[in-house]
Design an enzyme around this catalytic site. Structure first.
Site, mmCIF file in Angstrom:
data_model
loop_
_atom_site.group_PDB
_atom_site.id
_atom_site.type_symbol
_atom_site.label_atom_id
_atom_site.label_comp_id
_atom_site.label_asym_id
_atom_site.label_seq_id
_atom_site.Cartn_x
_atom_site.Cartn_y
_atom_site.Cartn_z
ATOM 1 N N TYR A 1 0.827 -1.218 0.000
ATOM 2 C CA TYR A 1 0.000 0.000 0.000
ATOM 3 C C TYR A 1 0.858 1.263 0.000
ATOM 4 O O TYR A 1 0.624 2.193 -0.777
ATOM 5 C CB TYR A 1 -0.936 0.001 1.210
ATOM 6 C CG TYR A 1 -1.723 1.279 1.359
ATOM 7 C CD1 TYR A 1 -2.933 1.452 0.691
ATOM 8 C CD2 TYR A 1 -1.253 2.322 2.151
ATOM 9 C CE1 TYR A 1 -3.648 2.637 0.808
ATOM 10 C CE2 TYR A 1 -1.951 3.507 2.278
ATOM 11 C CZ TYR A 1 -3.144 3.658 1.606
ATOM 12 O OH TYR A 1 -3.854 4.835 1.721
ATOM 13 N N ASP B 1 -8.493 -3.353 -1.214
ATOM 14 C CA ASP B 1 -9.696 -2.599 -1.562
ATOM 15 C C ASP B 1 -9.345 -1.284 -2.240
ATOM 16 O O ASP B 1 -10.112 -0.774 -3.071
ATOM 17 C CB ASP B 1 -10.530 -2.331 -0.313
ATOM 18 C CG ASP B 1 -9.713 -1.746 0.822
ATOM 19 O OD1 ASP B 1 -9.745 -0.520 0.990
ATOM 20 O OD2 ASP B 1 -9.035 -2.516 1.531
ATOM 21 N N LYS C 1 -11.400 -8.894 5.561
ATOM 22 C CA LYS C 1 -11.896 -7.534 5.776
ATOM 23 C C LYS C 1 -12.613 -7.078 4.511
ATOM 24 O O LYS C 1 -12.008 -6.993 3.433
ATOM 25 C CB LYS C 1 -10.742 -6.586 6.087
ATOM 26 C CG LYS C 1 -11.193 -5.150 6.351
ATOM 27 C CD LYS C 1 -10.034 -4.157 6.242
ATOM 28 C CE LYS C 1 -9.644 -3.899 4.809
ATOM 29 N NZ LYS C 1 -8.715 -2.768 4.630
#
Length: 518
Positions: free
Chosen positions: A260, A295, A367
């Site tokens: 990320y 995500d 998640k």
């Protein structure tokens, strides 16, 4: 029970590629340490606080060791040697260095320094293990909510206001409270100190803020009769330090992704890969569940076209997590309900993606993120989008459910927005509690075909990454359609090649005594 017919051999081949990809990166990065790994080590050894200019003492010591040309041997050795020679604590050594009263020279007795560093590491690990046991005891006493756990955020900028909102969220039904970090903190190469009241878009992650929120959630958890989990952001240039602080103060979850920071914050690739290993090792030992950030890929790339990049990244994140000592139950692998709502059969594709992830990672604490990219400010349509997201979550047995807000794209959620989000999810979860065990997916149907197609693309993508290497894959923009290079980004100057006699007392202790071993 709802179950897709998937090619297990294909899953195994994809996972094998991911294992080799992660292993190659680990072998290359294990030759170096970073300034923030060394600062995290000093924090775990008991160094805290700031100097007269509010510069954290771990930063002062590590910067001093860099100037002395000693950091490549490990900060633990130099500090432990000074402790032995001066008869001081690690904190006293740090304060003397910061005040200019002591110049570290590496010492003259490495064996004694290693023994002292090992003693401090043992003491630190005992504290973290006690915090892990305390979590288990509180859950045993108060119980916990059934999954999916409802996850809500607070983000006022003021820790004391955050506490008020967190209490309200827990009383309304939230099971997890995440304190959003102040905008840009991931790019600070130090950790702010003390309780903070002036963040922008969130609240600074500090050890004191962690302590205050943990105490507040323990109190409200006793009141509502269930354990409330606390989440913060273990990412950016201080990833290992925040992991250390979270372990010390008994956080339960940490947003912690292997890529990320590289992709979305332009943090140097080498720095991130080294830091993520050490930070995850701490999380693993502390019994903390990590949350990965796949995500986010779907906010920059199309959720339908890029579905396979999510699964590929999850598989890589899984293998990095294993290397750091985490068990599947600690892997909160991330994905999201982000397909354009105007796409015909979009709900079927969302269901296919979520079920595919569930079956590929049957033991992981998945998640699941709500719709954000295609929320328009139409609160009525947004509430329906969130209801559909809630349906997919319960049918596919997700674990960590970040609540969707009907006011997404308008403002930071108000308490009443959170209340409606909780009511929406609780209604759907309750009325559909056992639907997953009452339905079956049509063999060869649209949902199954879609899942099989995404799996095939994932296998091919991972095979290609294995061929060219993960750094090259990131440089080509294979994730999130964003390109980063191995020598670009922030923080490369904090990567230090290890000397042959480099020493850090924590890996051997934490990797052997983490959640995998009890």
């Amino acid at each position: 029970m709802a179950h897709l017919q998937l090619d297990q051999a294909r899953i195994d081949r994809a996972r094998g590629s991911a294992r080799r990809i992660a292993g190659r990166v680990f072998d290359e990065m294990d030759r170096s340490t970073t300034t923030t790994v060394e600062r995290a080590t000093l924090r775990l050894m008991g160094i805290d606080g700031v100097d007269e200019n509010q510069v954290p003492l771990p930063n002062r010591v590590v910067d001093h060791l860099q100037e002395q040309g000693l950091l490549n041997r490990g900060a633990a050795l130099a500090v432990a040697a000074a402790m032995n020679e001066q008869g001081w604590t690690a904190q006293q050594v740090a304060e003397a260095v910061a005040a200019g009263r002591l110049v570290l020279d590496g010492g003259r007795d490495d064996a004694a320094a290693r023994d002292t560093a090992d003693e401090l590491a043992a003491r630190s690990c005992e504290h973290i293990a006690a915090q892990r046991a305390q979590r288990a005891a509180l859950i045993g006493n108060s119980g916990e909510a059934p999954q999916p756990w409802l996850y809500l955020i607070v983000a006022t900028g003021n820790i004391y206001e955050d506490i008020k909102q967190a209490r309200a969220a827990a009383e309304q039904g939230a099971d997890i409270v995440a304190v959003i970090r102040s905008t840009g903190q991931s790019l600070l190469d130090y950790v702010p100190y003390g309780a903070t009241t002036e963040g922008f878009g969130g609240t600074y992650a500090t050890q004191e803020n962690f302590r205050l929120m943990r105490a507040a959630l323990d109190e409200v958890g006793a009141k509502v009769g269930r354990y409330i989990r606390l989440t913060n952001y273990c990412s950016g240039l201080c990833m290992p330090e925040i992991a250390a602080m979270g372990a010390i103060e008994r956080l339960d979850m940490m947003l912690n992704d292997s890529m990320y920071g590289i992709i979305f914050r332009d943090i140097n690739m080498q720095r991130t890969f080294i830091d993520q290993f050490f930070s995850r090792m701490i999380n693993g030992y502390a019994g903390i569940i990590i949350n990965t950030g796949e995500d986010n890929y779907l906010t920059t790339a199309d959720a339908y076209d890029a579905a396979h990049t999510v699964l590929a990244s999850q598989m890589i994140n899984e293998q990095f997590a294993y290397l750091s000592g985490l068990v599947p139950e600690q892997m909160g692998l991330g994905h999201a309900f982000e397909i354009n709502p105007e796409l015909e059969n979009g709900f079927l594709w969302e269901l296919a993606h979520a079920q595919l992830v569930r079956q590929v990672f049957p033991e992981a604490s998945l998640k699941y993120m709500p719709p954000t990219k295609h929320m328009t400010g139409n609160i009525f349509k947004g509430h329906v989008q969130d209801a559909l997201f809630n349906m997919v979550s319960t049918v596919t047995r997700q674990n960590i459910h970040l609540l969707g807000m009907m006011t997404e794209a308008i403002h930071t959620p108000f308490i009443q927005d959170r209340f409606l989000a909780i009511q929406n999810a609780r209604y759907v979860f309750g009325t559909m509690r056992d639907l997953h065990s009452e339905i079956e997916f049509k063999s060869g149907g649209l949902i199954e075909q879609r899942a099989q197609a995404v799996l095939a693309e994932t296998e091919a993508m991972l095979a290609e990454i294995e061929r060219i290497g993960l750094p090259s894959a990131i440089a080509q923009g294979m994730f999130a359609e964003i390109k980063r290079t191995a020598t670009g980004g922030k923080g490369l100057d904090g990567v230090i090649a290890k000397a042959p006699d480099y020493y850090n007392p924590f890996p051997k202790r934490m990797l052997q005594g983490g959640a995998r071993h009890g």
